[in-house]
Design a protein around this motif. Structure first.
Motif, PDB file in Angstrom:
ATOM      1  N   LYS A  42       0.842  -1.209   0.000  1.00 24.43           N
ATOM      2  CA  LYS A  42       0.000   0.000   0.000  1.00 24.43           C
ATOM      3  C   LYS A  42       0.870   1.250   0.000  1.00 24.43           C
ATOM      4  N   GLY A  43       1.989   1.182   0.711  1.00 22.69           N
ATOM      5  CA  GLY A  43       2.906   2.308   0.738  1.00 22.69           C
ATOM      6  C   GLY A  43       3.549   2.588  -0.602  1.00 22.69           C
ATOM      7  N   GLN A  44       3.580   1.569  -1.467  1.00 24.40           N
ATOM      8  CA  GLN A  44       4.108   1.736  -2.814  1.00 24.40           C
ATOM      9  C   GLN A  44       3.010   2.094  -3.824  1.00 24.40           C
ATOM     10  N   GLY A  45       1.804   2.330  -3.316  1.00 23.72           N
ATOM     11  CA  GLY A  45       0.700   2.692  -4.201  1.00 23.72           C
ATOM     12  C   GLY A  45      -0.215   1.544  -4.563  1.00 23.72           C
ATOM     13  N   GLY A  46      -0.047   0.400  -3.903  1.00 22.81           N
ATOM     14  CA  GLY A  46      -0.902  -0.753  -4.193  1.00 22.81           C
ATOM     15  C   GLY A  46      -2.344  -0.489  -3.822  1.00 22.81           C
ATOM     16  N   VAL A  47      -3.262  -0.960  -4.672  1.00 21.14           N
ATOM     17  CA  VAL A  47      -4.689  -0.773  -4.450  1.00 21.14           C
ATOM     18  C   VAL A  47      -5.312  -2.127  -4.133  1.00 21.14           C
ATOM     19  N   PHE A  48      -5.859  -2.257  -2.927  1.00 15.21           N
ATOM     20  CA  PHE A  48      -6.472  -3.509  -2.505  1.00 15.21           C
ATOM     21  C   PHE A  48      -7.869  -3.234  -1.977  1.00 15.21           C
ATOM     22  N   PRO A  49      -8.920  -3.775  -2.633  1.00 14.20           N
ATOM     23  CA  PRO A  49     -10.282  -3.608  -2.126  1.00 14.20           C
ATOM     24  C   PRO A  49     -10.420  -4.174  -0.716  1.00 14.20           C
ATOM     25  N   GLU A  50     -11.393  -3.673   0.006  1.00 14.06           N
ATOM     26  CA  GLU A  50     -11.572  -4.066   1.405  1.00 14.06           C
ATOM     27  C   GLU A  50     -11.738  -5.571   1.552  1.00 14.06           C
ATOM     28  N   GLU A  51     -12.514  -6.190   0.641  1.00 13.81           N
ATOM     29  CA  GLU A  51     -12.734  -7.630   0.739  1.00 13.81           C
ATOM     30  C   GLU A  51     -11.423  -8.404   0.610  1.00 13.81           C
ATOM     31  N   VAL A  52     -10.541  -7.927  -0.266  1.00 17.18           N
ATOM     32  CA  VAL A  52      -9.260  -8.590  -0.483  1.00 17.18           C
ATOM     33  C   VAL A  52      -8.387  -8.473   0.760  1.00 17.18           C
ATOM     34  N   VAL A  53      -8.308  -7.286   1.332  1.00 17.59           N
ATOM     35  CA  VAL A  53      -7.532  -7.073   2.550  1.00 17.59           C
ATOM     36  C   VAL A  53      -8.060  -7.951   3.684  1.00 17.59           C
ATOM     37  N   ASP A  54      -9.377  -7.966   3.855  1.00 23.77           N
ATOM     38  CA  ASP A  54      -9.977  -8.746   4.940  1.00 23.77           C
ATOM     39  C   ASP A  54      -9.688 -10.236   4.782  1.00 23.77           C
ATOM     40  N   PHE A  55      -9.790 -10.743   3.541  1.00 20.40           N
ATOM     41  CA  PHE A  55      -9.585 -12.178   3.333  1.00 20.40           C
ATOM     42  C   PHE A  55      -8.108 -12.535   3.469  1.00 20.40           C
TER      43      PHE A  55
END
Length: 231
Positions: free
Chosen positions: A164-177
Motif C-alpha cells: 500500500k505504501g508503494q501505491g498498491g490498491v487492494f479492495p476491502e474484501e481482499v484485505v480482509d480475506f
C-alpha cells in the motif's frame, strides 16, 4: 526463509503489484463476495483433482476470470502432460511448485506451443490456497508450470502495508480475506491466479513441509500421478 523469498520477489513484482489494480480500481472499491471465499464449485467453474503420491488436492478453476490460463491447464491435464511430474520446488509457509516435465524448473511448454499472456482479475488474489502460474519473472511468460500458495497470515499484514505504501490498491474484501487466511499479496498482478484449493489443503501443507535440498527440491519425489478434470 520466507522473508528472504519475499524480498527477492518484491524487486520484480512490486511495481506491477502497486500499479496493476489502479487501472481498474480505486482504494475502497467493493467487489462483493470473492470467488475464492466459496468452497463450492459454481456452474461457471471447473473442478480439478490433483492426484499425488501423498494424497488428493481438490481445486476449482475460474474460466470466467482467466479463460486462456484455465484452457491451458485443462488441456495439458487431459492430455496427460502432468502425469508423473514432480513438485520440484517447495518452500514451507510460501508455496509448492510443479508442472515441469523435466523436473528442473527450467522446462515445460504451454498447450498453445509457446508462452502466453497473463490474465489478471481484481476478483482473484494470491490468498492461501490459490492456484497460480509460475513464470520467469517477466510479463506474459506462462507455460506449464504452476504453484499453490501455502503461506499463512503471520506476515501478511506487513506485506499489505508495504505494498500500500508503494501505491498498491487492494479492495476491502481482499484485505480482509488476506488478513483472515493468509497468502502472498506481493505476487498479485505478477502471476496469474486461475484456481483455488477447496479440499486437501492439509495435503498441500504436508508437501510444503517435506525435507528439501538444493533449490528447495524435495529429497524424496512428490509426484503428480494425474490431474482429473470434471466439467
Amino acid at each position: 526463509m520466507k522473508k528472504t523469498v519475499f524480498l527477492m520477489c518484491l524487486c520484480i513484482s512490486v511495481i506491477v503489484s502497486a500499479c496493476g489494480r489502479e487501472e481498474e480500481l480505486e482504494q475502497g472499491d467493493s467487489l462483493g463476495e470473492l470467488p475464492q471465499m466459496n468452497e463450492t464449485v459454481a456452474d461457471n467453474e471447473i473442478e480439478a483433482i490433483i492426484h499425488t503420491n501423498m494424497g488428493e488436492i481438490q481445486i476449482k478453476l475460474f474460466p470466467e476470470h482467466a479463460p486462456k490460463t484455465v484452457e491451458n491447464f485443462v488441456t495439458l491435464s487431459e492430455d496427460g502432460y502432468y502425469d508423473g511430474v514432480i513438485f520440484h520446488r517447495v518452500i514451507d509457509n510460501f508455496m509448492i511448485q510443479g508442472g515441469d516435465p523435466t523436473g528442473t524448473g527450467a522446462g515445460g511448454e504451454s498447450a498453445f506451443g509457446g508462452t502466453f499472456e497473463d490474465e489478471f482479475s481484481p476478483a482473484l488474489a494470491h490468498f492461501r490456497g490459490a492456484l497460480s502460474m509460475a513464470n520467469i519473472g517477466e510479463p506474459n511468460t506462462n507455460r506449464s508450470q504452476f504453484f499453490i500458495v501455502q503461506a499463512d497470515n503471520s506476515e501478511v499484514e506487513e506485506y499489505l502495508d508495504y505494498l500500500k505504501g508503494q501505491g498498491g490498491v487492494f479492495p476491502e474484501e481482499v484485505v480482509d480475506f488476506y488478513t483472515e487466511v493468509g497468502g502472498t499479496p506481493h505476487l498479485d498482478n505478477g502471476h496469474t491466479v486461475f484456481g483455488h484449493v477447496i479440499g486437501g489443503m492439509d495435503i498441500v501443507d504436508t508437501i510444503a513441509g517435506v525435507p528439501t535440498g538444493v533449490n528447495n527440491r524435495p529429497l524424496e519425489d512428490v509426484i503428480i500421478e494425474m490431474i482429473e478434470i470434471n466439467q
